[in-house]
Write an enzyme that holds these catalytic residues in place. Structure first.
Site, PDB file in Angstrom:
ATOM      1  CD  GLU A  20      -2.910  -0.373  -0.103  1.00  7.83           C
ATOM      2  OE1 GLU A  20      -3.049   0.060  -1.303  1.00  7.83           O
ATOM      3  OE2 GLU A  20      -3.820  -1.288   0.502  1.00  7.83           O
ATOM      4  CG  HIS A  21      -0.128   4.879   0.515  1.00 10.15           C
ATOM      5  ND1 HIS A  21      -0.522   6.175   0.118  1.00 10.15           N
ATOM      6  CD2 HIS A  21      -1.137   4.189   1.202  1.00 10.15           C
ATOM      7  CE1 HIS A  21      -1.933   6.482   0.338  1.00 10.15           C
ATOM      8  NE2 HIS A  21      -1.976   5.156   1.343  1.00 10.15           N
ATOM      9  CG  ASP A  23       0.472   3.015  -6.603  1.00  7.73           C
ATOM     10  OD1 ASP A  23       0.997   3.665  -5.621  1.00  7.73           O
ATOM     11  OD2 ASP A  23      -0.450   2.763  -7.162  1.00  7.73           O
ATOM     12  N   GLY A 108     -15.971   5.660  -3.435  1.00 11.48           N
ATOM     13  CA  GLY A 108     -15.287   6.348  -2.150  1.00 11.48           C
ATOM     14  C   GLY A 108     -14.988   5.133  -1.127  1.00 11.48           C
ATOM     15  CB  ALA A 109     -15.635   1.597  -0.830  1.00 12.34           C
ATOM     16  CB  SER A 114     -11.766   6.869 -10.137  1.00  8.47           C
ATOM     17  OG  SER A 114     -10.785   6.387  -8.894  1.00  8.47           O
ATOM     18  CD  GLU A 146      -7.426   8.882 -10.359  1.00  6.21           C
ATOM     19  OE1 GLU A 146      -7.713   7.930 -11.409  1.00  6.21           O
ATOM     20  OE2 GLU A 146      -7.790   9.056  -9.290  1.00  6.21           O
ATOM     21  CG  ASP A 158      -5.948   2.234  -7.951  1.00  6.60           C
ATOM     22  OD1 ASP A 158      -5.438   1.254  -7.214  1.00  6.60           O
ATOM     23  OD2 ASP A 158      -6.685   3.214  -7.557  1.00  6.60           O
ATOM     24  CE1 TYR A 207      -2.694   7.733  -3.013  1.00  4.74           C
ATOM     25  CE2 TYR A 207      -1.852   9.511  -4.290  1.00  4.74           C
ATOM     26  CZ  TYR A 207      -2.109   8.134  -3.879  1.00  4.74           C
ATOM     27  OH  TYR A 207      -1.782   7.175  -5.043  1.00  4.74           O
TER      28      TYR A 207
HETATM   29  C1  GLA Z   1      -5.100   4.774  -4.402  1.00  4.96           C
HETATM   30  C2  GLA Z   1      -4.102   5.207  -5.396  1.00  4.96           C
HETATM   31  C3  GLA Z   1      -3.136   3.908  -5.923  1.00  4.96           C
HETATM   32  C4  GLA Z   1      -2.443   3.526  -4.554  1.00  4.96           C
HETATM   33  C5  GLA Z   1      -3.168   3.534  -3.453  1.00  4.96           C
HETATM   34  C6  GLA Z   1      -2.600   3.199  -2.061  1.00  4.96           C
HETATM   35  O1  GLA Z   1      -5.732   3.647  -4.555  1.00  4.96           O
HETATM   36  O2  GLA Z   1      -5.129   5.323  -6.759  1.00  4.96           O
HETATM   37  O3  GLA Z   1      -2.278   4.370  -6.792  1.00  4.96           O
HETATM   38  O4  GLA Z   1      -1.299   4.512  -4.353  1.00  4.96           O
HETATM   39  O5  GLA Z   1      -4.117   4.515  -3.244  1.00  4.96           O
HETATM   40  O6  GLA Z   1      -1.842   1.887  -2.277  1.00  4.96           O
END
Ligand code: GLA
Length: 372
Positions: A20-21, A23, A108-109, A114, A146, A158, A207
């Protein structure tokens, strides 16, 4: 001249199992596409207008393709419009069309509603101009829209998994090279996704701030390690050697990213070997790190993670996605998944007073064209 008949394109949401975070730090992620979809039905028009309609919103939008807005409108249509704008900038000719959008990806979950709308719309635009892009290029295009049009500085995870996901598999992606490996998910487990019902919409400022803190970490660390380009290039011992010289918040952000990269690669190996106990332990550690070091969890996410402990068939779980609300992902034995869903809902409701949505998911295929 007869106009071509309606065609439909679909793209899934995703859940991230671990990584997570990482990428946007050139690191590794391990998401899978899930069986929630966005569908975009395209009908050609004889004029040069782009008409956008959504089953979820009353407002429809009409734009002249010769004069698309240069900036986002702050409305649902931005994700679609962004794709059209980026395609035109890249010299692709778009002709008049109506897109009708319908989605069952919870918004939003933290399940990438998106990315799903972007990928399905991009397929629709490309196909109506008789163009094709390989999946990884499609993902890059959607991310650019985006980042540059919508203004969210997201990474590639994503969009990539929405394009390239495969049923029954997670996808270990190296976000620097975009090389990936499919990792089978054992048939006897399910991903149980628990929605705290706390919308994470207000999180984009946080973010972008985390992203900036990581960049600052790279800038400071490059004093001692010249040539590093991203936190992916730094090891934990290298970071620890300079703990005291870094601002506390920057140190914590870096420590999360560097350890999460390691957990993600180890996690992919554990999952591939069917070692769910080890994988579950890594998921728990990931959550703790996101809560204490990266500071993107919230009370409801922590309560949902705690509520899973001790339930039958549970291997491990964590918050998933950007954080500050949204969902947890739990790896649970298939035969126990229904009971787990019931019990975790009850526990969460008794602690918060809120009724969570719980989805029992399998990994599904990435984007495809329907009825063409
Ligand atoms: C969101 C972003 C992704 C990623 C996650 C956290 O989903 O769209 O690119 O950074 O947060 O892992």
């Amino acid at each position: 001249m007869s106009l071509p008949q309606q065609r439909t394109f679909r793209a899934p949401g995703r859940v991230n199992l671990i990584g997570e975070h990482t990428d946007y730090n050139d690191g590794w992620v391990l998401p899978c596409a899930i069986d929630f979809q966005t569908r975009v039905a395209v009908t050609a028009r004889s004029d040069n207008m782009l008409v956008l309609k959504s089953a979820a919103f009353a407002e429809a939008y009409e734009f002249d393709l010769a004069d698309l807005p240069k900036q986002r409108l702050g409305a649902w249509c931005d994700y679609v419009l962004g794709i059209a704008v980026v395609l035109q900038k890249r010299g692709r000719q778009l002709s008049g069309m109506e897109l009708a959008i319908r989605s069952d990806v919870p918004s939003g979950a933290g399940l990438s509603s998106s990315a799903a709308i972007e990928v399905a719309s991009a397929l629709a635009f490309l196909s109506s101009s008789k163009n094709h892009l390989p999946g990884p290029e499609l993902a890059r295009l959607c991310r650019a829209a985006e980042n540059n049009f919508v203004g969210a500085k997201v990474g590639i995870m994503d969009q990539f998994v929405s394009c390239m996901g495969k049923a029954h598999h997670a996808l270990l992606l190296d976000c620097r090279s975009l090389e990936y490996r499919l990792v089978p998910i054992p048939a006897h487990v399910r991903m149980v996704i628990c929605n705290t019902m706390v919308k994470h919409e207000l999180a984009s400022g946080e973010y972008n701030r985390r992203r900036a803190e990581c960049e600052e970490g790279v800038r400071l660390l490059s004093r001692w390690y010249p040539g590093i380009k991203a936190l992916r290039d730094v090891s934990l011992p290298q970071l620890e050697a300079h703990t005291r010289e870094l601002p506390a918040a920057i140190y914590k952000r870096c420590a999360h990213i560097i350890s999460e990269n390691q957990r993600t690669q180890n996690g992919a190996d554990a999952l591939a070997a069917g070692n769910l106990e080890h994988f579950g332990m890594l998921m728990r550690k990931s959550h703790e790190s996101l809560r204490d070091l990266y500071e993107v969890s919230c009370r409801e996410l922590d309560l949902m993670v705690e509520a899973a402990e001790g339930l039958t068939g549970y291997w491990g779980g964590r918050m998933t996605g950007g954080g500050f609300g949204g969902c947890t992902v739990n790896l649970v034995e298939a035969k126990n998944a229904a009971q787990f869903s019931h019990e975790i809902s009850e526990k969460y409701r008794s602690k918060t007073g809120a009724q969570p949505d719980v989805y029992i998911c399998k990994a599904s295929d990435g984007a495809i064209v329907e009825n063409c």
